[in-house]
Design a protein around this motif. Structure first.
Motif, mmCIF file in Angstrom:
data_model
loop_
_atom_site.group_PDB
_atom_site.id
_atom_site.type_symbol
_atom_site.label_atom_id
_atom_site.label_comp_id
_atom_site.label_asym_id
_atom_site.label_seq_id
_atom_site.Cartn_x
_atom_site.Cartn_y
_atom_site.Cartn_z
ATOM 1 N N ASP A 225 0.790 -1.218 0.035
ATOM 2 C CA ASP A 225 -0.020 0.006 -0.022
ATOM 3 C C ASP A 225 0.868 1.217 -0.070
ATOM 4 N N ALA A 226 0.526 2.295 -0.585
ATOM 5 C CA ALA A 226 1.059 3.428 -0.616
ATOM 6 C C ALA A 226 0.143 4.617 -0.398
ATOM 7 N N HIS A 227 0.424 5.666 0.149
ATOM 8 C CA HIS A 227 -0.269 7.090 0.371
ATOM 9 C C HIS A 227 0.673 8.341 0.297
ATOM 10 N N ARG A 228 -0.027 9.343 -0.332
ATOM 11 C CA ARG A 228 1.075 10.581 -0.674
ATOM 12 C C ARG A 228 0.716 11.326 0.662
ATOM 13 N N TRP A 229 1.679 12.125 0.747
ATOM 14 C CA TRP A 229 1.709 13.220 2.087
ATOM 15 C C TRP A 229 0.757 14.380 1.926
ATOM 16 N N GLY A 230 0.239 15.073 2.874
ATOM 17 C CA GLY A 230 -0.608 16.181 2.568
ATOM 18 C C GLY A 230 -0.626 16.837 4.093
ATOM 19 N N GLU A 231 -1.466 17.832 3.975
ATOM 20 C CA GLU A 231 -1.548 18.670 5.229
ATOM 21 C C GLU A 231 -1.865 17.916 6.446
ATOM 22 N N GLY A 232 -1.398 18.276 7.520
ATOM 23 C CA GLY A 232 -1.727 17.397 8.848
ATOM 24 C C GLY A 232 -0.816 17.634 9.872
ATOM 25 N N ASP A 233 -0.893 17.053 10.933
ATOM 26 C CA ASP A 233 0.038 17.171 12.052
ATOM 27 C C ASP A 233 0.188 15.850 12.647
ATOM 28 N N SER A 234 -0.063 14.847 12.228
ATOM 29 C CA SER A 234 0.206 13.365 12.802
ATOM 30 C C SER A 234 -0.171 12.373 11.635
ATOM 31 N N HIS A 244 3.612 14.471 13.545
ATOM 32 C CA HIS A 244 4.440 14.571 12.420
ATOM 33 C C HIS A 244 3.872 15.968 11.617
ATOM 34 N N ASN A 245 4.583 16.670 10.876
ATOM 35 C CA ASN A 245 4.443 17.765 10.359
ATOM 36 C C ASN A 245 3.542 17.698 8.921
ATOM 37 N N GLN A 246 3.128 16.311 8.781
ATOM 38 C CA GLN A 246 2.128 16.163 7.672
ATOM 39 C C GLN A 246 1.312 14.779 7.794
ATOM 40 N N ALA A 247 0.398 14.666 7.183
ATOM 41 C CA ALA A 247 -0.458 13.465 7.357
ATOM 42 C C ALA A 247 -0.423 12.811 5.968
ATOM 43 N N LEU A 248 -0.809 11.376 6.094
ATOM 44 C CA LEU A 248 -0.993 10.576 4.885
ATOM 45 C C LEU A 248 -2.519 10.876 4.535
ATOM 46 N N ILE A 249 -2.871 10.980 2.984
ATOM 47 C CA ILE A 249 -3.893 11.260 2.562
ATOM 48 C C ILE A 249 -4.600 9.921 2.006
ATOM 49 N N GLY A 250 -5.875 9.763 2.567
ATOM 50 C CA GLY A 250 -6.519 8.340 2.039
ATOM 51 C C GLY A 250 -8.159 8.752 2.294
ATOM 52 N N HIS A 251 -8.733 7.445 1.858
ATOM 53 C CA HIS A 251 -10.454 7.592 2.316
ATOM 54 C C HIS A 251 -10.508 7.202 3.662
ATOM 55 N N SER A 252 -9.600 6.597 4.443
ATOM 56 C CA SER A 252 -9.615 6.292 5.567
ATOM 57 C C SER A 252 -8.837 6.968 6.359
ATOM 58 N N ASP A 253 -8.245 6.426 7.273
ATOM 59 C CA ASP A 253 -7.028 7.080 8.084
ATOM 60 C C ASP A 253 -5.599 7.087 7.501
ATOM 61 N N ALA A 254 -5.652 6.183 6.362
ATOM 62 C CA ALA A 254 -4.576 5.978 5.572
ATOM 63 C C ALA A 254 -3.224 5.341 6.095
ATOM 64 N N ASP A 255 -3.591 4.445 7.147
ATOM 65 C CA ASP A 255 -2.578 3.554 7.726
ATOM 66 C C ASP A 255 -2.056 2.666 6.972
ATOM 67 N N LEU A 363 4.406 7.722 1.277
ATOM 68 C CA LEU A 363 5.012 6.588 2.208
ATOM 69 C C LEU A 363 4.577 5.191 1.454
ATOM 70 N N ALA A 364 5.116 4.353 1.602
ATOM 71 C CA ALA A 364 4.792 2.888 1.339
ATOM 72 C C ALA A 364 5.166 1.856 2.153
ATOM 73 N N ALA A 365 4.229 0.864 2.313
ATOM 74 C CA ALA A 365 4.293 -0.271 3.011
ATOM 75 C C ALA A 365 4.177 -1.718 2.446
ATOM 76 N N GLN A 366 4.768 -2.576 2.945
ATOM 77 C CA GLN A 366 4.622 -3.886 2.137
ATOM 78 C C GLN A 366 4.746 -4.947 3.223
#
Length: 373
Positions: A225-234, A244-255, A363-366
């Motif tokens: 899975d992979a998500h792009r960085w966007g505005e946020g604080d965690s 964190h100074n950014q958040a991952l963008i996704g439909h859910s919490d993008a974990d 960020l990506a995860a496998q």
């Protein structure tokens, strides 16, 4: 090597409470087990009571030859031998249907023995102490050199036919007795406790316990899975919230870590992917906590009778630093998966500035997991 088989199923079953060849074992008639075991034979003859010939012919007629038994075991075996279309040097294995847990490796051992021997039987050495007497012990004979004969028993067709022709009559509890009386040397081949004979009603419970149970499989699943960085604080990673100074963008919490592991579990169990179960177009999953997704996959694996062996997640990013949070992530994953923490691994790596993770665009995860099912 040409070999044939005779299955003797001519008993009345008076001691077992019925005709045991038709009684159910593991959900099918006892006789079915032996018929299946001899699938590799050139010809199989099954010997049943006269009144059961029609039933056996209807059930097995396209697989084997059905003949009626005789007044005793010896007569039944002779009837079976007469029905064989075999040459004098062909091999014939004679087996009691009441020993249903026959496997091909038992047959192979006998056939191998007949490469150098005229006859061979499966047998187990006597290991229990022996006693004589009626109501009290009167003696203790030696068990040295004593064996418990089993079946199949294997012979050259011409030899065993001639041995029965020379048999003077009387009780012959097995073919080895007849062969030995005719001067044929019978070799002993190591038997198997699973070839226990069904004699009494209680033997069925014992046989069920001896039956091979389905062997569980180890299945491997992988997810990405992979998500792009966007505005946020965690950011949420592997069930842990990291400032964190950014958040991952996704439909859910993008974990991404939990998403990759959820896909790995679903894949190992052959249950599709995360999108099948939690479509990103469904508004109910907007901002949802991804531990719900992983818990759902865990529950599905268990519903299929499976268990989770281990899980290994790799996070691919330049930031945030994962090491300070790794043990918390392992503990959270172990909690959701319901396994010990030492069966959970969380690792992190970078791409040395290359690609979208190296440019810190996302960020990506496998994940890889093993389940037993």
């Amino acid at each position: 090597m040409t070999w044939h088989a005779i299955i003797v199923a001519g008993g009345s079953g008076s001691r077992s409470g019925g005709k045991k060849q038709w009684m159910l074992l593991g959900g099918k008639p006892v006789l079915d087990w032996s018929v299946a075991a001899f699938a590799g034979a050139t010809q199989v003859v099954v010997v049943v009571p006269t009144e059961d010939v029609a039933q056996a012919a209807e059930r097995y007629g396209d697989q084997l030859t059905v003949v009626a038994g005789g007044a005793d075991r010896a007569a039944s075996v002779v009837n079976g031998l007469r029905a064989l279309e075999a040459g004098a040097d062909d091999l014939v294995l004679i087996h009691d249907a009441a020993r249903p847990l026959l496997k091909f490796h038992h047959i192979s051992s006998l056939l191998a023995s007949l490469e150098t021997r005229r006859a061979a039987i499966l047998a187990l050495s006597v290991t229990d102490s022996l006693k004589t007497g009626a109501e009290v012990v009167t003696g203790a004979p030696s068990r040295e050199g004593l064996w418990r004969a089993q079946t199949p028993q294997a012979f050259r067709y011409g030899d065993i036919v001639a041995a029965y022709e020379a048999w003077p009559g009387g009780a012959a509890t097995d073919e080895a007795t007849v062969a030995s009386a005719a001067g044929i040397e019978v070799a002993l081949v190591e038997g198997d406790v699973r070839l226990h004979k069904l004699t009494y009603a209680d033997d069925f419970a014992l046989m069920e316990a001896l039956m091979d149970k389905p062997v569980k499989q180890i299945r491997i699943g992988q997810g990405f899975d992979a998500h792009r960085w966007g505005e946020g604080d965690s950011v949420w990673l592997c069930g842990v919230k990291i400032v964190h100074n950014q958040a991952l963008i996704g439909h859910s919490d993008a974990d991404a870590g939990l998403h990759a592991l959820t896909d790995a579990l679903l894949g190992a169990a052959g249950l599709g992917d995360i999108g099948d179960h939690f479509p990103p177009t469904d508004p109910q999953w907007k901002g949802a906590s991804s531990d719900r997704f992983l818990q759902h996959a865990v529950d599905l694996v268990r519903e299929k009778g499976g268990s989770i062996v281990n899980a290994d997640v790799t996070l691919i990013c330049e930031r945030p630093k994962i090491k300070p949070h790794r043990e918390a992530m392992r503990a959270r994953l172990a909690e959701i998966l319901g396994i010990e923490i030492d069966r959970v691994s969380v690792k992190a790596t970078t791409t040395e500035g290359m690609g979208f993770t190296g440019r810190q665009e996302g960020l990506a995860a496998q994940a890889v997991c093993a389940i037993e099912i």
